[in-house]
Design a protein around this motif. Sequence first.
Motif, PDB file in Angstrom:
ATOM      1  N   GLY A 217       3.354  12.912 -20.623  1.00 24.21           N
ATOM      2  CA  GLY A 217       3.608  13.427 -19.560  1.00 24.21           C
ATOM      3  C   GLY A 217       4.025  13.025 -19.022  1.00 24.21           C
ATOM      4  N   GLY A 218       5.351  13.685 -17.736  1.00 23.05           N
ATOM      5  CA  GLY A 218       6.825  13.555 -17.843  1.00 23.05           C
ATOM      6  C   GLY A 218       7.294  13.920 -16.838  1.00 23.05           C
ATOM      7  N   ASN A 219       8.867  13.718 -16.337  1.00 22.91           N
ATOM      8  CA  ASN A 219       9.155  14.170 -15.028  1.00 22.91           C
ATOM      9  C   ASN A 219      10.094  15.006 -14.582  1.00 22.91           C
ATOM     10  N   LYS A 220      10.853  15.363 -16.515  1.00 23.96           N
ATOM     11  CA  LYS A 220      11.559  16.722 -16.478  1.00 23.96           C
ATOM     12  C   LYS A 220      11.376  17.662 -18.004  1.00 23.96           C
ATOM     13  N   ASN A 221      11.039  17.595 -18.479  1.00 24.79           N
ATOM     14  CA  ASN A 221      10.450  17.476 -19.899  1.00 24.79           C
ATOM     15  C   ASN A 221       9.818  16.950 -20.951  1.00 24.79           C
TER      16      ASN A 221
ATOM     17  N   ASN B   6       0.935  -1.777   0.123  1.00 22.96           N
ATOM     18  CA  ASN B   6       0.017   0.055   0.210  1.00 22.96           C
ATOM     19  C   ASN B   6       0.370   1.093  -0.226  1.00 22.96           C
ATOM     20  N   SER B   7       2.065   0.556   0.202  1.00 21.89           N
ATOM     21  CA  SER B   7       3.089   2.444   0.492  1.00 21.89           C
ATOM     22  C   SER B   7       3.605   2.395  -0.872  1.00 21.89           C
ATOM     23  N   LEU B   8       3.126   1.992  -1.841  1.00 17.26           N
ATOM     24  CA  LEU B   8       4.146   1.849  -3.355  1.00 17.26           C
ATOM     25  C   LEU B   8       2.412   3.205  -4.054  1.00 17.26           C
ATOM     26  N   LYS B   9       2.996   3.951  -4.127  1.00 17.40           N
ATOM     27  CA  LYS B   9       1.882   4.778  -5.081  1.00 17.40           C
ATOM     28  C   LYS B   9       2.745   5.463  -6.058  1.00 17.40           C
ATOM     29  N   PRO B  10       1.849   5.705  -7.377  1.00 18.34           N
ATOM     30  CA  PRO B  10       2.318   5.828  -8.487  1.00 18.34           C
ATOM     31  C   PRO B  10       3.294   7.698  -8.224  1.00 18.34           C
ATOM     32  N   GLN B  11       3.893   7.624  -9.160  1.00 21.52           N
ATOM     33  CA  GLN B  11       4.368   9.379  -9.514  1.00 21.52           C
ATOM     34  C   GLN B  11       3.648   9.781 -10.587  1.00 21.52           C
ATOM     35  N   VAL B  12       3.089  10.694  -9.775  1.00 27.14           N
ATOM     36  CA  VAL B  12       2.744  11.997 -10.728  1.00 27.14           C
ATOM     37  C   VAL B  12       3.806  12.940 -10.965  1.00 27.14           C
ATOM     38  N   LYS B  13       3.364  12.945 -12.546  1.00 27.41           N
ATOM     39  CA  LYS B  13       4.529  13.436 -13.922  1.00 27.41           C
ATOM     40  C   LYS B  13       3.973  15.148 -13.516  1.00 27.41           C
ATOM     41  N   THR B  14       4.922  15.282 -14.095  1.00 29.24           N
ATOM     42  CA  THR B  14       5.215  16.679 -12.868  1.00 29.24           C
ATOM     43  C   THR B  14       5.077  17.586 -14.273  1.00 29.24           C
ATOM     44  N   VAL B  15       4.934  17.380 -15.734  1.00 30.39           N
ATOM     45  CA  VAL B  15       4.781  17.808 -17.111  1.00 30.39           C
ATOM     46  C   VAL B  15       4.164  17.754 -17.729  1.00 30.39           C
ATOM     47  N   ASN B  16       3.257  17.802 -17.897  1.00 35.41           N
ATOM     48  CA  ASN B  16       1.966  16.949 -19.065  1.00 35.41           C
ATOM     49  C   ASN B  16       1.677  17.982 -20.203  1.00 35.41           C
ATOM     50  N   LEU B  17       1.395  16.794 -21.370  1.00 34.94           N
ATOM     51  CA  LEU B  17       1.670  17.852 -22.502  1.00 34.94           C
ATOM     52  C   LEU B  17      -0.131  17.150 -23.352  1.00 34.94           C
TER      53      LEU B  17
END
Length: 276
Positions: free
Chosen positions: A217-221, A173-184
């Motif tokens: 969606g991405g984490n950097k750019n 339950n502690s494993l949660k998907p990471q939210v993308k910081t860059v969405n287009l």
Amino acid sequence: MKVSSKDFQISDHQALRLLEIGSQLKLIREQKGISLQKIRQITLISERHLRAIEEGNINSLPEPVYIQGFIRKYAKALGVNNIAEQFPVTKILPKTSWLKSSELRPFHLYLIYILLIATSVGTLSNIFSPVANYSSISDSETQLSDAARLKPNTKGNTSKLVNRKEQTVNKPNSLKPQVKTVNLGIMMKGESWMRIEVDGIVKFEGILSEGTNKVWGGNKNIILRAGNAGAILLEFNQYPPMLLGQVGEVVQKTFNSSYKPPNIRLSASSLPENLE
């Protein structure tokens, strides 16, 4: 001598490169105010072939080696160098990787983790369960007297085992998907060639037709390059939708967490009905 297109094969990579190069040449020619007839007089290339290069219509052109020669003459007439080499003469086969078709996503890893835990719990229960141990040894095989035989306290051990299962199963339950910081997201208002690179990996390269919707969606750019910016309506993170550029314009933009689009307001009539 005319060369028939049936005598050779054209790859998708060559068609995409021609579309990109043709858009660039057309843009430079229009910016310099040079007519297509003037280019024909300088290069001695038919206007039909010149127009096919600008429109990326590779089926109306001869073999790739001749196409590269046409591009070189066209670019030289415009004063542009080192652009013909961007068009591949030989057919380039697309790189395939079994990792793409069987790519493990967070959801798949979560299921595998659950299966490993369930298997481990089942194995431990068979090893440490008092019921299993006592059932494997008969009374005739022991030399203990009736007074020395102890009855197993299966109730207490079972409750401990159940608690151990609950604690182990609750770990994922502690494993949660990471939210993308860059969405287009994009909505095509026309046809355009496009290349999308997410966090240094090319996610898409090809031609999108009118009415197509895509989201990345991405984490950097996210790096977007298009051959017809006026046909692309995009929405970045929580900013309002906006056009990428003008019709026929070749544009490349990099979107990251610090990117702020210009303050462009679009009327409700210019937005598609399914894009809020």
